[in-house]
Design a protein around this motif. Structure first.
Motif, PDB file in Angstrom:
ATOM      1  N   LEU A   3     -11.753  10.428 -28.701  1.00 27.39           N
ATOM      2  CA  LEU A   3     -11.005   9.296 -28.195  1.00 27.39           C
ATOM      3  C   LEU A   3      -9.465   9.205 -28.234  1.00 27.39           C
ATOM      4  N   VAL A   4      -9.001   9.736 -29.485  1.00 25.01           N
ATOM      5  CA  VAL A   4      -7.733   9.834 -29.601  1.00 25.01           C
ATOM      6  C   VAL A   4      -6.959  10.914 -28.702  1.00 25.01           C
ATOM      7  N   GLY A   5      -7.571  11.973 -28.421  1.00 18.75           N
ATOM      8  CA  GLY A   5      -7.284  12.896 -27.764  1.00 18.75           C
ATOM      9  C   GLY A   5      -7.029  12.413 -26.218  1.00 18.75           C
ATOM     10  N   LEU A   6      -8.135  11.900 -25.764  1.00 22.07           N
ATOM     11  CA  LEU A   6      -8.005  11.256 -24.227  1.00 22.07           C
ATOM     12  C   LEU A   6      -7.016  10.396 -24.360  1.00 22.07           C
ATOM     13  N   SER A   7      -6.846   9.428 -25.230  1.00 22.09           N
ATOM     14  CA  SER A   7      -6.001   8.382 -24.937  1.00 22.09           C
ATOM     15  C   SER A   7      -4.467   8.952 -25.151  1.00 22.09           C
ATOM     16  N   VAL A   8      -4.087   9.725 -25.847  1.00 24.88           N
ATOM     17  CA  VAL A   8      -2.909  10.591 -25.748  1.00 24.88           C
ATOM     18  C   VAL A   8      -2.709  11.215 -24.451  1.00 24.88           C
ATOM     19  N   TRP A   9      -3.617  12.212 -24.131  1.00 24.94           N
ATOM     20  CA  TRP A   9      -3.683  13.068 -23.111  1.00 24.94           C
ATOM     21  C   TRP A   9      -3.203  12.439 -21.920  1.00 24.94           C
ATOM     22  N   PHE A  10      -3.728  11.211 -21.588  1.00 26.20           N
ATOM     23  CA  PHE A  10      -3.927  10.421 -20.236  1.00 26.20           C
ATOM     24  C   PHE A  10      -3.229   9.230 -20.666  1.00 26.20           C
ATOM     25  N   ARG A  11      -2.085   9.120 -21.388  1.00 24.96           N
ATOM     26  CA  ARG A  11      -1.603   7.867 -21.840  1.00 24.96           C
ATOM     27  C   ARG A  11      -0.591   7.348 -20.668  1.00 24.96           C
ATOM     28  N   ASN A  12      -0.166   8.233 -19.909  1.00 26.58           N
ATOM     29  CA  ASN A  12       0.598   7.723 -18.905  1.00 26.58           C
ATOM     30  C   ASN A  12       0.046   6.838 -17.820  1.00 26.58           C
ATOM     31  N   VAL A  13      -1.535   6.753 -17.737  1.00 23.84           N
ATOM     32  CA  VAL A  13      -2.263   6.067 -16.769  1.00 23.84           C
ATOM     33  C   VAL A  13      -2.878   5.362 -17.687  1.00 23.84           C
ATOM     34  N   LEU A  14      -2.803   4.895 -18.842  1.00 22.78           N
ATOM     35  CA  LEU A  14      -3.808   4.142 -19.730  1.00 22.78           C
ATOM     36  C   LEU A  14      -2.977   2.918 -20.288  1.00 22.78           C
ATOM     37  N   PRO A  15      -3.327   1.796 -20.738  1.00 19.36           N
ATOM     38  CA  PRO A  15      -2.600   0.703 -21.528  1.00 19.36           C
ATOM     39  C   PRO A  15      -1.764   1.374 -22.679  1.00 19.36           C
ATOM     40  N   ARG A  16      -0.818   0.947 -22.678  1.00 17.75           N
ATOM     41  CA  ARG A  16       0.446   1.583 -23.763  1.00 17.75           C
ATOM     42  C   ARG A  16      -0.500   1.274 -25.117  1.00 17.75           C
ATOM     43  N   TRP A  17      -1.177   0.338 -25.519  1.00 17.01           N
ATOM     44  CA  TRP A  17      -1.821  -0.094 -26.755  1.00 17.01           C
ATOM     45  C   TRP A  17      -2.988   1.018 -27.123  1.00 17.01           C
ATOM     46  N   LEU A  18      -3.559   1.531 -26.155  1.00 15.12           N
ATOM     47  CA  LEU A  18      -4.670   2.332 -26.307  1.00 15.12           C
ATOM     48  C   LEU A  18      -4.627   3.467 -27.622  1.00 15.12           C
ATOM     49  N   PRO A  19      -3.480   4.302 -27.385  1.00 19.82           N
ATOM     50  CA  PRO A  19      -3.580   5.411 -28.213  1.00 19.82           C
ATOM     51  C   PRO A  19      -3.093   4.868 -29.761  1.00 19.82           C
ATOM     52  N   TRP A  20      -2.570   3.629 -29.705  1.00 22.36           N
ATOM     53  CA  TRP A  20      -2.404   3.254 -31.165  1.00 22.36           C
ATOM     54  C   TRP A  20      -3.817   2.732 -31.533  1.00 22.36           C
ATOM     55  N   ALA A  21      -4.522   2.073 -30.733  1.00 22.70           N
ATOM     56  CA  ALA A  21      -5.974   1.347 -31.029  1.00 22.70           C
ATOM     57  C   ALA A  21      -6.777   2.347 -31.445  1.00 22.70           C
ATOM     58  N   SER A  22      -6.872   3.559 -30.608  1.00 23.61           N
ATOM     59  CA  SER A  22      -7.808   4.662 -30.918  1.00 23.61           C
ATOM     60  C   SER A  22      -7.265   5.408 -32.286  1.00 23.61           C
ATOM     61  N   GLY A  23      -6.161   5.422 -32.422  1.00 24.01           N
ATOM     62  CA  GLY A  23      -5.475   5.995 -33.771  1.00 24.01           C
ATOM     63  C   GLY A  23      -6.038   5.224 -34.931  1.00 24.01           C
ATOM     64  N   PHE A  24      -6.013   3.851 -34.647  1.00 22.61           N
ATOM     65  CA  PHE A  24      -6.289   2.888 -35.904  1.00 22.61           C
ATOM     66  C   PHE A  24      -7.769   3.120 -36.021  1.00 22.61           C
ATOM     67  N   ALA A  25      -8.654   3.355 -34.937  1.00 21.79           N
ATOM     68  CA  ALA A  25     -10.287   3.447 -35.203  1.00 21.79           C
ATOM     69  C   ALA A  25     -10.490   4.881 -35.818  1.00 21.79           C
ATOM     70  N   LEU A  26      -9.794   5.952 -35.812  1.00 25.42           N
ATOM     71  CA  LEU A  26      -9.884   7.141 -36.270  1.00 25.42           C
ATOM     72  C   LEU A  26      -9.460   7.209 -37.754  1.00 25.42           C
ATOM     73  N   PHE A  27      -8.578   6.180 -38.114  1.00 29.49           N
ATOM     74  CA  PHE A  27      -8.018   6.075 -39.330  1.00 29.49           C
ATOM     75  C   PHE A  27      -9.406   5.435 -40.222  1.00 29.49           C
ATOM     76  N   LEU A  28      -9.665   4.388 -39.520  1.00 25.56           N
ATOM     77  CA  LEU A  28     -10.858   3.803 -40.346  1.00 25.56           C
ATOM     78  C   LEU A  28     -12.226   4.588 -40.431  1.00 25.56           C
ATOM     79  N   ILE A  29     -12.504   5.523 -39.526  1.00 30.15           N
ATOM     80  CA  ILE A  29     -13.673   6.303 -39.644  1.00 30.15           C
ATOM     81  C   ILE A  29     -13.340   7.384 -40.838  1.00 30.15           C
ATOM     82  N   VAL A  30     -12.034   7.995 -40.790  1.00 30.57           N
ATOM     83  CA  VAL A  30     -11.765   8.824 -42.034  1.00 30.57           C
ATOM     84  C   VAL A  30     -11.694   8.179 -43.318  1.00 30.57           C
ATOM     85  N   PHE A  31     -11.266   6.807 -43.527  1.00 33.10           N
ATOM     86  CA  PHE A  31     -11.456   6.267 -44.646  1.00 33.10           C
ATOM     87  C   PHE A  31     -12.821   5.772 -44.911  1.00 33.10           C
ATOM     88  N   GLN A  32     -13.669   5.329 -43.961  1.00 31.38           N
ATOM     89  CA  GLN A  32     -15.084   5.454 -44.120  1.00 31.38           C
ATOM     90  C   GLN A  32     -15.794   6.580 -44.623  1.00 31.38           C
TER      91      GLN A  32
END
Length: 311
Positions: A92-121
């Motif tokens: 999810l993070v990879g796709l959000s960053v790769w296609f960031r030019n055609v996606l909402p600006r907040w999505l890479p940050w939100a997906s990065g936060f989700a990744l942080f949560l699952i690592v912490f989990q």
């Protein structure tokens, strides 16, 4: 050279296509996370939390075939599901960053936060084993899983095609209050379970404060949920999707109260009922989260709305 580059030029998905891909990934991750929490509850109820004495492997193996029984399978499958969700979060993070030019600006940050949560989990999951199911770590493990679940649902709802009619008014804040109280109530339930407070209170007279706090907490959580439901019903021209989540919340809160009473009366002796209690609580939190996010999007909309798309 021109011919060799033509396949790359032909692969140029637009914003709508990319959003559909990511949205479907997020919904699938949400379902997998819900199942992960249900399996985790079953693992606890079946006393299988330490069925695999080591971490991240189980008996030093990826698949402990020789030691496999129901308890070992529950703990092993719980870890496997968590690992798959973790890999999906990386994607999810990879796709959000790769296609960031055609996606909402907040999505890479939100997906990065989700990744942080699952690592912490994952770290908390390891500590639950190495610290021998210490109650505060087990409760934090549940709380992080629920927060990750809510984060995924929020991302999915924000990426969904939706156009409201600007009629939600104060509903987002009431829905947020209800969702927050249900989240806290779920944490209290996790605390009751991780400390076996119900058994200790009934048979030894200990931990009754913890158990009673969870019981008393039903009142504000239920009232806030019912307030969100009633306001959804009484709001004219409210998007039908929001009303659908309100109706789902009504079914879930009613079921949760009945299941909670049955669980209390049976002293947690029926394992499937206890697992269902936790699963319905997570589903209720999810429905209130979606109600809140779509109600907030409705407030930011104007004009007539088409049918929303969740796929």
């Amino acid at each position: 050279m021109t011919q060799s580059l033509s396949p790359l030029k032909s692969f140029s998905p637009d914003s709508g296509q990319v959003k559909v891909w990511i949205r479907r990934l997020v919904w699938k991750m949400s379902i997998a996370t819900f199942l992960l929490m249900a399996i985790g509850s079953a693992t606890r109820v079946m006393n299988a939390g330490l069925a695999c004495p080591d971490w991240p492997l189980c008996y030093g193996q990826f698949v402990p075939t020789q030691q496999m029984n129901l308890q070992v399978f529950l703990e092993w499958f719980h870890r496997l599901d968590a690992a798959l969700i973790g890999m999906s979060a990386i994607a999810l993070v990879g796709l959000s960053v790769w296609f960031r030019n055609v996606l909402p600006r907040w999505l890479p940050w939100a997906s990065g936060f989700a990744l942080f949560l699952i690592v912490f989990q994952g770290i908390l999951g390891g500590l639950t084993v190495t610290e021998l199911l210490r109650f505060d770590i087990v409760t934090a493990h549940l709380g992080t899983a629920l927060f990750f679940f809510v984060t995924l649902l929020t991302i999915g709802a924000c990426l969904s095609d939706f156009q409201g009619n600007n009629t939600a008014n104060k509903l987002p804040w009431i829905g947020l209050t209800a969702a927050s109280l249900i989240y806290l109530q779920s944490l209290l339930g996790g605390l009751v379970a991780s400390q076996w407070a119900l058994h200790q209170c009934f048979f030894r007279g200990d931990m009754c404060i913890v158990m009673n706090t969870h019981i008393i907490g039903v009142v504000p959580a239920a009232l806030a949920t019912l307030a969100a439901i009633v306001i959804s019903w009484r709001t004219a021209a409210l998007h039908p999707l929001i009303r659908t989540f309100a109706n789902i919340a009504l079914v879930l809160i009613s079921s949760q109260i009945l299941i909670g009473v049955a669980t209390f009366k049976l002293h947690l002796q029926v394992a499937p009922l206890t697992v269902t209690h936790q699963a319905v609580g997570a589903a209720l939190l999810g429905s209130l989260t979606l109600l809140t996010v779509f109600a907030l999007r409705d407030r930011q909309s104007s004009g007539q709305y088409p049918a929303s798309k969740l796929t």
